[in-house]
Write an enzyme that holds these catalytic residues in place. Structure first.
Site, PDB file in Angstrom:
ATOM      1  N   HIS A 103      -4.648   8.924   0.204  1.00  0.00           N
ATOM      2  CA  HIS A 103      -5.987   9.433  -0.091  1.00  0.00           C
ATOM      3  C   HIS A 103      -6.429  10.419   0.991  1.00  0.00           C
ATOM      4  O   HIS A 103      -5.788  10.548   2.036  1.00  0.00           O
ATOM      5  CB  HIS A 103      -6.969   8.268  -0.204  1.00  0.00           C
ATOM      6  N   SER A 151       7.288   5.116   2.960  1.00  0.00           N
ATOM      7  CA  SER A 151       7.630   6.105   3.964  1.00  0.00           C
ATOM      8  C   SER A 151       6.519   6.268   4.989  1.00  0.00           C
ATOM      9  O   SER A 151       5.881   5.299   5.381  1.00  0.00           O
ATOM     10  CB  SER A 151       7.971   7.439   3.315  1.00  0.00           C
ATOM     11  N   ASP A 184      -2.732   2.506   3.484  1.00  0.00           N
ATOM     12  CA  ASP A 184      -2.469   1.194   4.074  1.00  0.00           C
ATOM     13  C   ASP A 184      -1.193   1.327   4.895  1.00  0.00           C
ATOM     14  O   ASP A 184      -0.192   1.852   4.395  1.00  0.00           O
ATOM     15  CB  ASP A 184      -2.218   0.148   2.981  1.00  0.00           C
TER      16      ASP A 184
END
Length: 283
Positions: free
Chosen positions: A146, A249, A89
């Site tokens: 992921h 980050s 995200d």
């Protein structure tokens, strides 16, 4: 630009590693009153949607870090059928071709593949005409990473460095920011050739970790991990979790075979994107 400089200048003066260590300490504290205070105020400040979390009750987390790397309900991030999906995200900082081994950081600012990966010229040469995407994770975002595509784990390099913020204002001011900050470069083989996922550290990022290694210990020395023989679960499927940030980050995604990657035309610098959304097709 002047406002960006004013925001960034103090970062050259403050003890970034010391502040980060202190933040990491408090983020691991399990005192109920303190950790609930930290979590409650973070949710309020950044408007975190806890209805997406696998554990919705903020008080159920052992410490702030457990809350920060919370798992989401699978149905909240369905995986598209795209050849390459978004691994996080976040927001797209930059995306496009690697031009003669150079990646665009922000308007007028570039850094090289060799600098980013802290590797020899032969390895960097593989990516000289590749494709890249830089994805910024804001504090309110889901902070697990992921796999964008099925891949075989090859190796991992921990690269020590500075801990500048990676917020947009800083990327527009600090030269070669992602090649200066602490980072973890993870090398994979895919059906279209080499791929690297670089997890970039920043101020108050307590730790960077992977699903096979756990937290990577902060050090002053570069360290390489070879998984060519001794590691059994080397094949990681698309959509599977591969890592996490304990505080936010950036991820830089690199593909060596640039001719095979065609980015979704709707993906532009500044675009918001979620885990599992289409990123590219393989041609």
């Amino acid at each position: 630009m002047f406002r960006d400089v004013l925001k960034t200048l103090p970062q050259y003066l403050i003890p970034k590693h010391g502040i980060t260590a202190l933040a990491g300490y408090f983020a691991d504290v399990k005192n109920p009153r303190l950790k609930n205070f930290l979590i409650r105020n973070f949710i309020r400040k950044f408007d975190v949607d806890m209805s997406e979390a696998l554990i919705e009750d903020p008080k159920s987390y052992d410490c702030f870090n457990d809350f920060f790397i919370r798992h989401l309900k699978p149905e909240c991030r369905p995986l598209s059928q795209s050849d390459v999906i978004c691994p996080v995200d976040g927001c797209i900082s930059e995306i496009g071709k690697i031009e003669r081994g150079q990646l665009l950081q922000a308007k007028g600012k570039y850094y090289s593949v060799q600098e980013l990966l802290a590797c020899d010229g032969q390895l960097a040469e593989q990516f000289v005409q590749g494709q890249f995407a830089t994805l910024y994770l804001s504090p309110k975002d889901y902070h697990r990473v992921h796999m964008p595509i099925d891949a075989e784990l090859v190796s991992m390099t921990y690269i020590p460095g500075a801990l500048f913020s990676v917020q947009p204002a800083t990327t527009r001011v600090v030269p070669k920011l992602f090649a200066r900050n602490e980072r973890l470069a993870i090398f994979f083989k895919t059906k279209i050739g080499p791929m690297v996922m670089v997890m970039v550290g920043a101020t108050i990022v307590g730790a960077i970790g992977t699903s096979w290694h756990g937290d990577v210990k902060r050090s002053k020395k570069l360290e390489r991990f070879d998984y060519s023989e001794q590691f059994s679960d080397k094949i990681i499927s698309q959509g599977s979790e591969m890592g996490y940030f304990k505080l936010g980050s950036t991820v830089v995604l690199l593909f060596a075979n640039g001719e095979k990657i065609q980015w979704d035309k709707e993906l532009l610098a500044g675009s918001k994107i979620q885990l599992g959304k289409p990123m590219a097709i393989i041609t």
